[in-house]
Design a protein around this motif. Structure first.
Motif, PDB file in Angstrom:
ATOM      1  N   ILE A 226      11.758   5.690   2.319  1.00 42.25           N
ATOM      2  CA  ILE A 226      12.484   4.882   1.355  1.00 42.25           C
ATOM      3  C   ILE A 226      11.845   3.497   1.293  1.00 42.25           C
ATOM      4  O   ILE A 226      11.274   3.012   2.272  1.00 42.25           O
ATOM      5  CB  ILE A 226      13.979   4.753   1.704  1.00 42.25           C
ATOM      6  CG1 ILE A 226      14.158   4.119   3.082  1.00 42.25           C
ATOM      7  CG2 ILE A 226      14.678   6.083   1.609  1.00 42.25           C
ATOM      8  CD1 ILE A 226      15.602   3.836   3.418  1.00 42.25           C
ATOM      9  N   VAL A 227      11.929   2.888   0.128  1.00 38.22           N
ATOM     10  CA  VAL A 227      11.433   1.531  -0.079  1.00 38.22           C
ATOM     11  C   VAL A 227      12.598   0.700  -0.590  1.00 38.22           C
ATOM     12  O   VAL A 227      13.253   1.073  -1.571  1.00 38.22           O
ATOM     13  CB  VAL A 227      10.271   1.494  -1.089  1.00 38.22           C
ATOM     14  CG1 VAL A 227       9.816   0.054  -1.331  1.00 38.22           C
ATOM     15  CG2 VAL A 227       9.101   2.323  -0.583  1.00 38.22           C
ATOM     16  N   THR A 228      12.882  -0.410   0.082  1.00 43.06           N
ATOM     17  CA  THR A 228      13.990  -1.278  -0.311  1.00 43.06           C
ATOM     18  C   THR A 228      13.492  -2.702  -0.515  1.00 43.06           C
ATOM     19  O   THR A 228      12.346  -3.037  -0.212  1.00 43.06           O
ATOM     20  CB  THR A 228      15.082  -1.299   0.782  1.00 43.06           C
ATOM     21  OG1 THR A 228      14.595  -2.022   1.921  1.00 43.06           O
ATOM     22  CG2 THR A 228      15.471   0.116   1.194  1.00 43.06           C
ATOM     23  N   GLY A 229      14.382  -3.550  -1.014  1.00 45.54           N
ATOM     24  CA  GLY A 229      14.123  -4.976  -1.055  1.00 45.54           C
ATOM     25  C   GLY A 229      14.361  -5.579   0.318  1.00 45.54           C
ATOM     26  O   GLY A 229      14.568  -4.859   1.300  1.00 45.54           O
TER      27      GLY A 229
ATOM     28  N   GLU B 221       9.234  12.450  -1.163  1.00 45.32           N
ATOM     29  CA  GLU B 221       8.191  11.721  -0.452  1.00 45.32           C
ATOM     30  C   GLU B 221       8.443  10.222  -0.466  1.00 45.32           C
ATOM     31  O   GLU B 221       8.147   9.521   0.503  1.00 45.32           O
ATOM     32  CB  GLU B 221       6.814  12.015  -1.060  1.00 45.32           C
ATOM     33  CG  GLU B 221       6.269  13.392  -0.749  1.00 45.32           C
ATOM     34  CD  GLU B 221       4.851  13.558  -1.237  1.00 45.32           C
ATOM     35  OE1 GLU B 221       4.208  12.540  -1.557  1.00 45.32           O
ATOM     36  OE2 GLU B 221       4.377  14.704  -1.309  1.00 45.32           O
ATOM     37  N   LEU B 222       8.986   9.726  -1.576  1.00 44.04           N
ATOM     38  CA  LEU B 222       9.236   8.297  -1.706  1.00 44.04           C
ATOM     39  C   LEU B 222      10.467   8.083  -2.566  1.00 44.04           C
ATOM     40  O   LEU B 222      10.524   8.537  -3.711  1.00 44.04           O
ATOM     41  CB  LEU B 222       8.029   7.597  -2.343  1.00 44.04           C
ATOM     42  CG  LEU B 222       7.982   6.071  -2.245  1.00 44.04           C
ATOM     43  CD1 LEU B 222       7.875   5.621  -0.798  1.00 44.04           C
ATOM     44  CD2 LEU B 222       6.815   5.528  -3.043  1.00 44.04           C
ATOM     45  N   VAL B 223      11.464   7.404  -2.015  1.00 46.37           N
ATOM     46  CA  VAL B 223      12.703   7.104  -2.736  1.00 46.37           C
ATOM     47  C   VAL B 223      12.911   5.598  -2.719  1.00 46.37           C
ATOM     48  O   VAL B 223      12.884   4.973  -1.653  1.00 46.37           O
ATOM     49  CB  VAL B 223      13.911   7.817  -2.106  1.00 46.37           C
ATOM     50  CG1 VAL B 223      15.213   7.351  -2.751  1.00 46.37           C
ATOM     51  CG2 VAL B 223      13.773   9.330  -2.249  1.00 46.37           C
TER      52      VAL B 223
ATOM     53  N   ALA C  15      18.029   9.258  10.916  1.00 48.81           N
ATOM     54  CA  ALA C  15      17.838  10.224   9.841  1.00 48.81           C
ATOM     55  C   ALA C  15      16.389  10.670   9.707  1.00 48.81           C
ATOM     56  O   ALA C  15      16.081  11.507   8.848  1.00 48.81           O
ATOM     57  CB  ALA C  15      18.311   9.614   8.510  1.00 48.81           C
ATOM     58  N   GLN C  16      15.510  10.112  10.541  1.00 49.99           N
ATOM     59  CA  GLN C  16      14.074  10.412  10.515  1.00 49.99           C
ATOM     60  C   GLN C  16      13.486  10.121   9.127  1.00 49.99           C
ATOM     61  O   GLN C  16      12.726  10.916   8.572  1.00 49.99           O
ATOM     62  CB  GLN C  16      13.821  11.866  10.927  1.00 49.99           C
ATOM     63  CG  GLN C  16      14.248  12.171  12.358  1.00 49.99           C
ATOM     64  CD  GLN C  16      13.953  13.602  12.776  1.00 49.99           C
ATOM     65  OE1 GLN C  16      13.706  14.474  11.950  1.00 49.99           O
ATOM     66  NE2 GLN C  16      13.943  13.835  14.078  1.00 49.99           N
ATOM     67  N   VAL C  17      13.873   8.963   8.608  1.00 57.51           N
ATOM     68  CA  VAL C  17      13.393   8.503   7.303  1.00 57.51           C
ATOM     69  C   VAL C  17      12.577   7.233   7.514  1.00 57.51           C
ATOM     70  O   VAL C  17      13.049   6.288   8.143  1.00 57.51           O
ATOM     71  CB  VAL C  17      14.572   8.221   6.351  1.00 57.51           C
ATOM     72  CG1 VAL C  17      14.071   7.600   5.050  1.00 57.51           C
ATOM     73  CG2 VAL C  17      15.337   9.506   6.052  1.00 57.51           C
ATOM     74  N   GLY C  18      11.358   7.225   7.000  1.00 52.66           N
ATOM     75  CA  GLY C  18      10.542   6.027   7.095  1.00 52.66           C
ATOM     76  C   GLY C  18      11.072   4.938   6.176  1.00 52.66           C
ATOM     77  O   GLY C  18      11.534   5.215   5.074  1.00 52.66           O
ATOM     78  N   HIS C  19      11.003   3.687   6.623  1.00 54.27           N
ATOM     79  CA  HIS C  19      11.542   2.573   5.832  1.00 54.27           C
ATOM     80  C   HIS C  19      10.466   1.519   5.637  1.00 54.27           C
ATOM     81  O   HIS C  19       9.812   1.098   6.583  1.00 54.27           O
ATOM     82  CB  HIS C  19      12.747   1.950   6.541  1.00 54.27           C
ATOM     83  CG  HIS C  19      13.275   0.731   5.836  1.00 54.27           C
ATOM     84  ND1 HIS C  19      13.529  -0.456   6.495  1.00 54.27           N
ATOM     85  CD2 HIS C  19      13.567   0.510   4.533  1.00 54.27           C
ATOM     86  CE1 HIS C  19      13.973  -1.350   5.622  1.00 54.27           C
ATOM     87  NE2 HIS C  19      13.995  -0.785   4.434  1.00 54.27           N
ATOM     88  N   HIS C  20      10.301   1.089   4.380  1.00 58.88           N
ATOM     89  CA  HIS C  20       9.319   0.061   4.046  1.00 58.88           C
ATOM     90  C   HIS C  20       9.931  -0.897   3.037  1.00 58.88           C
ATOM     91  O   HIS C  20      10.890  -0.571   2.342  1.00 58.88           O
ATOM     92  CB  HIS C  20       8.049   0.696   3.466  1.00 58.88           C
ATOM     93  CG  HIS C  20       7.504   1.808   4.294  1.00 58.88           C
ATOM     94  ND1 HIS C  20       6.803   1.605   5.456  1.00 58.88           N
ATOM     95  CD2 HIS C  20       7.604   3.162   4.149  1.00 58.88           C
ATOM     96  CE1 HIS C  20       6.467   2.776   5.977  1.00 58.88           C
ATOM     97  NE2 HIS C  20       6.945   3.726   5.202  1.00 58.88           N
TER      98      HIS C  20
ATOM     99  N   PRO D 105       0.805  -1.219   0.000  1.00 62.01           N
ATOM    100  CA  PRO D 105       0.000   0.000   0.000  1.00 62.01           C
ATOM    101  C   PRO D 105       0.835   1.266   0.000  1.00 62.01           C
ATOM    102  O   PRO D 105       0.504   2.241  -0.652  1.00 62.01           O
ATOM    103  CB  PRO D 105      -0.824  -0.131   1.283  1.00 62.01           C
ATOM    104  CG  PRO D 105      -0.873  -1.589   1.557  1.00 62.01           C
ATOM    105  CD  PRO D 105       0.447  -2.116   1.085  1.00 62.01           C
ATOM    106  N   ILE D 106       1.963   1.248   0.735  1.00 65.76           N
ATOM    107  CA  ILE D 106       2.799   2.444   0.793  1.00 65.76           C
ATOM    108  C   ILE D 106       3.460   2.687  -0.555  1.00 65.76           C
ATOM    109  O   ILE D 106       3.529   3.799  -1.051  1.00 65.76           O
ATOM    110  CB  ILE D 106       3.854   2.283   1.903  1.00 65.76           C
ATOM    111  CG1 ILE D 106       3.147   2.307   3.256  1.00 65.76           C
ATOM    112  CG2 ILE D 106       4.896   3.370   1.834  1.00 65.76           C
ATOM    113  CD1 ILE D 106       4.030   2.025   4.422  1.00 65.76           C
ATOM    114  N   ALA D 107       3.934   1.623  -1.205  1.00 63.87           N
ATOM    115  CA  ALA D 107       4.590   1.781  -2.500  1.00 63.87           C
ATOM    116  C   ALA D 107       3.616   2.240  -3.572  1.00 63.87           C
ATOM    117  O   ALA D 107       4.004   2.862  -4.549  1.00 63.87           O
ATOM    118  CB  ALA D 107       5.231   0.461  -2.917  1.00 63.87           C
ATOM    119  N   GLU D 108       2.315   1.956  -3.416  1.00 63.83           N
ATOM    120  CA  GLU D 108       1.321   2.354  -4.402  1.00 63.83           C
ATOM    121  C   GLU D 108       0.874   3.802  -4.247  1.00 63.83           C
ATOM    122  O   GLU D 108       0.220   4.341  -5.108  1.00 63.83           O
ATOM    123  CB  GLU D 108       0.089   1.445  -4.288  1.00 63.83           C
ATOM    124  CG  GLU D 108       0.310   0.041  -4.818  1.00 63.83           C
ATOM    125  CD  GLU D 108       0.290  -0.007  -6.332  1.00 63.83           C
ATOM    126  OE1 GLU D 108       0.360   1.062  -6.965  1.00 63.83           O
ATOM    127  OE2 GLU D 108       0.216  -1.110  -6.877  1.00 63.83           O
TER     128      GLU D 108
END
Length: 315
Positions: free
Chosen positions: A206-209, A132-134, A226-231, A121-124
């Motif tokens: 950020i979105v990673t594998g 906003e999304l990296v 870094a106050q970066v959300g990770h998914h 859902p976050i990636a979509e």
């Protein structure tokens, strides 16, 4: 009937070994060196923990006949390898011939339970502003042979391409590293955030594998600092959405255009990546934007395309 009491590791040491591998991103071979044991023993205890939890790390009789439990330690290790290939829980359960609940429990022990259900859902989600999304994706590079001034050669194998792409503007930051360890993943994330910060962009998520480096506590702690959300995303699987496929296609583009060039050495290959990255961001029209990524970024920030960050910032 035999017992595990001849093992040199105590149950507490076995648990520490397992946590170092699963949570801290320590490789099997480095864990074997650190705990003065063999890689096969490391895999055995990690597999038992995944299959049975802490109960599997205790000294207890091992039955030589009959079924040992809902899943064997070797099958539990296979579950992690299949998950790294982005297979779904259902597909993994079919492959290892186990119930989906058993597979889910193994992934939960490996620290992959909660993040998986929220990744898609976050990636979509639509992104309207830079940062906003990296997406951060990796790809293993082909081996390259280097020769010194005496003509002696050596083959460098295992180098990894890291690429970070802003979902909104398609601005790219890429680098080549020697491995995919937790420390390497952390350092690349920090360098990518610094690159975007030099452009006036604050990375929010950020979105990673699901490679071990991105699952490690080292990487997750760096994201919090870094106050970066990770998914986690679904790269390379049938469940991958359009955004994940765009990030994968970008890595394919980098490899086909930059990687297709003949490079005399690893250092030459890395310098060539810097030049290609500048061409991609500032000179090359992106087909989905009808402009360069930097022109798109400048328009969203209300000005001209930003200057080349490599002239004011180096990792």
């Amino acid at each position: 009937m035999s017992t595990d009491k001849e093992s040199r590791l105590s149950p507490q040491e076995r648990l520490g070994l397992v946590m170092d591998v699963l949570q801290h991103g320590l490789s099997v071979h480095r864990a074997a060196l650190a705990y003065r044991t063999s890689p096969a023993t490391v895999r055995k205890w990690v597999g038992r923990y995944l299959a049975q939890g802490e109960e599997g790390l205790k000294d207890k009789p091992v039955e030589r006949r009959g079924r040992r439990g809902p899943i064997t330690p070797s099958s539990a290790m296979l579950v992690l390898r299949l998950r790294e290939r982005e297979l779904s829980v259902r597909d993994i359960a079919k492959t290892v011939e186990a119930a989906e609940s058993v597979v889910a429990a193994i992934l939960e022990r490996a620290g992959l339970g909660d993040a998986m259900s929220t990744a898609t859902p976050i990636a979509e989600a639509d992104t309207r502003m830079p940062g906003e999304l990296v997406f951060i994706v990796t790809a293993r590079l082909t081996a390259i042979e280097e020769r010194d001034r005496f003509g002696r050669g050596r083959v460098l194998d295992g180098e990894v391409l890291f690429a970070a792409m802003d979902d909104c503007t398609r601005v790219l930051f890429a680098a080549v590293h020697e491995d995919e360890s937790a420390q390497t993943a952390r350092d690349f994330m920090r360098h990518a955030c610094a690159f975007f910060a030099a452009l006036g962009v604050a990375v929010q998520r950020i979105v990673t594998g699901r490679r071990s480096g991105f699952r490690s506590h080292t990487f997750l702690r760096a994201c919090r600092e870094a106050q970066v959300g990770h998914h986690f995303g679904h790269f390379g699987s049938s469940s991958a959405n359009s955004k994940s496929r765009q990030a994968e296609d970008l890595v394919g583009l980098v490899q086909s255009e930059w990687g297709a060039t003949s490079h005399s050495s690893a250092s030459h290959r890395r310098h060539a990546l810097t030049d290609w990255q500048y061409h991609y961001n500032w000179k090359r029209l992106h087909p989905g934007l009808d402009r360069t990524p930097m022109a798109a970024l400048g328009a969203l920030l209300g000005g001209e395309p930003p200057p080349d960050p490599t002239k004011i910032w180096t990792p």
